[in-house]
Write a protein that holds these residues in place. Structure first.
Motif, PDB file in Angstrom:
ATOM      1  N   GLU A 157      -5.418  13.735   0.685  1.00 32.45           N
ATOM      2  CA  GLU A 157      -6.615  13.371  -0.283  1.00 32.45           C
ATOM      3  C   GLU A 157      -6.544  13.943  -1.718  1.00 32.45           C
ATOM      4  O   GLU A 157      -6.545  12.940  -2.413  1.00 32.45           O
ATOM      5  CB  GLU A 157      -7.879  13.788   0.404  1.00 32.45           C
ATOM      6  CG  GLU A 157      -9.277  13.294  -0.242  1.00 32.45           C
ATOM      7  CD  GLU A 157      -9.088  11.753   0.242  1.00 32.45           C
ATOM      8  OE1 GLU A 157      -9.520  11.032  -0.787  1.00 32.45           O
ATOM      9  OE2 GLU A 157      -8.659  11.180   1.254  1.00 32.45           O
ATOM     10  N   LEU A 183      -3.885  11.704  -3.472  1.00 28.58           N
ATOM     11  CA  LEU A 183      -4.567  10.194  -3.607  1.00 28.58           C
ATOM     12  C   LEU A 183      -5.386  10.215  -4.624  1.00 28.58           C
ATOM     13  O   LEU A 183      -5.537   9.313  -5.464  1.00 28.58           O
ATOM     14  CB  LEU A 183      -5.236   9.901  -2.145  1.00 28.58           C
ATOM     15  CG  LEU A 183      -6.169   8.531  -2.426  1.00 28.58           C
ATOM     16  CD1 LEU A 183      -4.776   7.313  -2.368  1.00 28.58           C
ATOM     17  CD2 LEU A 183      -6.756   8.082  -0.914  1.00 28.58           C
ATOM     18  N   ALA A 204      -6.241   6.176   6.624  1.00 31.55           N
ATOM     19  CA  ALA A 204      -6.672   5.208   6.631  1.00 31.55           C
ATOM     20  C   ALA A 204      -6.538   4.337   7.856  1.00 31.55           C
ATOM     21  O   ALA A 204      -5.907   4.387   8.761  1.00 31.55           O
ATOM     22  CB  ALA A 204      -5.753   4.372   5.357  1.00 31.55           C
ATOM     23  N   GLN A 238      -3.557   5.074  -0.243  1.00 26.78           N
ATOM     24  CA  GLN A 238      -4.239   5.434   0.926  1.00 26.78           C
ATOM     25  C   GLN A 238      -3.416   6.717   1.484  1.00 26.78           C
ATOM     26  O   GLN A 238      -2.560   7.154   0.922  1.00 26.78           O
ATOM     27  CB  GLN A 238      -4.474   4.368   2.030  1.00 26.78           C
ATOM     28  CG  GLN A 238      -2.941   3.827   2.355  1.00 26.78           C
ATOM     29  CD  GLN A 238      -3.057   2.902   3.491  1.00 26.78           C
ATOM     30  OE1 GLN A 238      -2.498   3.155   4.549  1.00 26.78           O
ATOM     31  NE2 GLN A 238      -4.028   1.768   3.054  1.00 26.78           N
ATOM     32  N   THR A 239      -4.116   7.429   2.356  1.00 27.08           N
ATOM     33  CA  THR A 239      -3.604   8.372   3.041  1.00 27.08           C
ATOM     34  C   THR A 239      -3.023   8.146   4.540  1.00 27.08           C
ATOM     35  O   THR A 239      -3.547   6.826   4.977  1.00 27.08           O
ATOM     36  CB  THR A 239      -4.741   9.655   3.307  1.00 27.08           C
ATOM     37  OG1 THR A 239      -5.574   9.373   4.008  1.00 27.08           O
ATOM     38  CG2 THR A 239      -4.953  10.082   1.801  1.00 27.08           C
ATOM     39  N   ARG A 252       0.843  -1.234   0.198  1.00 23.76           N
ATOM     40  CA  ARG A 252      -0.098   0.052  -0.093  1.00 23.76           C
ATOM     41  C   ARG A 252       0.968   1.251   0.045  1.00 23.76           C
ATOM     42  O   ARG A 252       1.885   1.187   0.818  1.00 23.76           O
ATOM     43  CB  ARG A 252      -0.776   0.260   1.261  1.00 23.76           C
ATOM     44  CG  ARG A 252      -1.807  -1.179   1.441  1.00 23.76           C
ATOM     45  CD  ARG A 252      -3.222  -1.068   0.420  1.00 23.76           C
ATOM     46  NE  ARG A 252      -3.915  -2.280   0.685  1.00 23.76           N
ATOM     47  CZ  ARG A 252      -3.538  -3.643   0.115  1.00 23.76           C
ATOM     48  NH1 ARG A 252      -2.787  -3.634  -0.687  1.00 23.76           N
ATOM     49  NH2 ARG A 252      -4.562  -4.290   0.320  1.00 23.76           N
TER      50      ARG A 252
END
Ligand code: NAD
Ligand code: KPL
Length: 305
Positions: A35, A38, A67, A63-64, A29
């Motif tokens: 965001e 992302l 998550a 993901q940030t 990941r």
């Protein structure tokens, strides 16, 4: 089931590791800054690794830091000056059985990270692999090399080294990672700042032999004084060998400055001068080079730290 690799930092090394781990079928990941990043990443649909002129696409999920799932294995792939803040952004997802792999060059950031997350295991890395970005979410594998990994607090190698073997990431576990990090720091301190100040490729330093030798002598004193005699051994001949072997290249610091990017000076020359002061060791030439470099960076509008 394999433990997921969370890779924080979608820069050159982060992408180089993420794509090779994903190619080996391992769960990866990518942890992105916010965001907006992302969304941009999701629009691109993944990472591209360019190897020997061939581009391949890897749809690694992103993901940030917010998550929800816990992070058991984190590859911290940002610059040294971003490391502490980056790890703080995911600290709430780490626990006592989390392991961090710190890819930062130089010294100083590793301790700052370890102090931020005292429960997690922090493994330091020193890499001679080379990569650069040639576009958003694209990395070019530019130089094959080796990554040494080690944990100064616990000599036992982690089981996930098998993942690196499966991913074709050349590596070696070492009980002497601090020796490796100090040796690399010394090489970088003897070469990189002078290439910036003399505006030259590494090979251009052959015309500044005395200046290089003086810095090597001071760095050798420092390494011996701070308990790193092995890192001090034959430093000057090795610096000369590296200058010759990389004569046609621009040092990483030169490239950062030429591209208007912040340097890692505080974790290289800055760290060396700080440790010398702590040991009450006078290193006048290194200190002078540090001050000249900072003045040069300020003149260019770049941070001096
Ligand atoms: P880079 O600048 O290409 O990548 C760093 C990435 O981390 C950037 O994308 C940045 O946006 C991201 N980042 C920073 N803070 C973040 C945060 N809080 N959240 C999410 N992302 C964040 O840097 P790089 O060249 O990959 O270098 C990483 C480290 O590895 C450096 O210390 C460098 O000296 C070392 N290194 C690099 C190479 C190389 O060939 N590139 C080789 C050996 C060692
Ligand atoms: O590591 C390097 C760099 O440019 O950062 C070398 C080539 C060894 C010069 O210090």
């Amino acid at each position: 089931m394999s433990t997921t690799w969370h890779v924080l930092g979608a820069g050159s090394l982060g992408m180089l590791w993420a794509t090779r781990l994903a190619r080996a079928g391992l769960p990866v990941r990518l942890v992105l800054r916010n965001e907006q990043r992302l969304q941009a990443y999701q629009a691109a649909g993944g990472l591209t690794l360019v190897e020997q002129g061939q581009a391949r696409h890897y749809p690694v999920p992103g993901q940030t830091a917010d998550a929800p799932e816990p992070i058991k294995r984190l590859l911290l792939a940002c610059k040294a000056y971003d490391a502490e803040a980056a790890v703080a952004s995911v600290a709430h997802r780490l626990s006592a059985d989390s392991e961090l792999i710190l890819l930062q060059n130089g010294l100083g950031s590793q301790d700052a990270v370890a102090n931020r997350v005292p429960l997690a295991r922090c493994i330091s890395a020193s890499s001679t692999e080379g990569a650069f970005r040639d576009g958003d979410w694209r990395v070019v594998f530019a130089g094959h090399g080796y990554t040494w990994l080690g944990d100064p607090a616990h000599p036992v190698a982690p089981v996930w080294l098998d993942d690196l073997t499966a991913a074709g990431i050349p590596h070696e576990w070492t009980a002497d990672i601090l020796t490796r990090l100090w040796r690399k720091l010394a090489l970088n301190c003897a070469i990189n700042p002078l290439t910036v100040l003399h505006h030259c490729k590494n090979g251009g330093l052959q015309a500044h032999h005395c200046e290089v030798a003086t810095l090597c002598a001071e760095l050798t004193d420092l390494l011996e004084r701070c308990g790193q005699p092995m890192a001090a051994e034959d430093l000057q001949p090795e610096v000369e060998r590296v200058i010759q072997a990389t004569a046609a290249n621009y040092s990483s610091m030169y490239q950062d400055v030429a591209n208007g990017r912040r340097t890692e000076i505080s974790y290289l020359l800055g760290h060396a001068c700080k440790v010398a002061e702590r040991h009450r060791l006078a290193l006048p030439h290194l200190e002078q080079v540090r001050q000249r470099l900072i003045a040069h960076l300020h003149n260019l509008g770049l941070p001096g730290d």
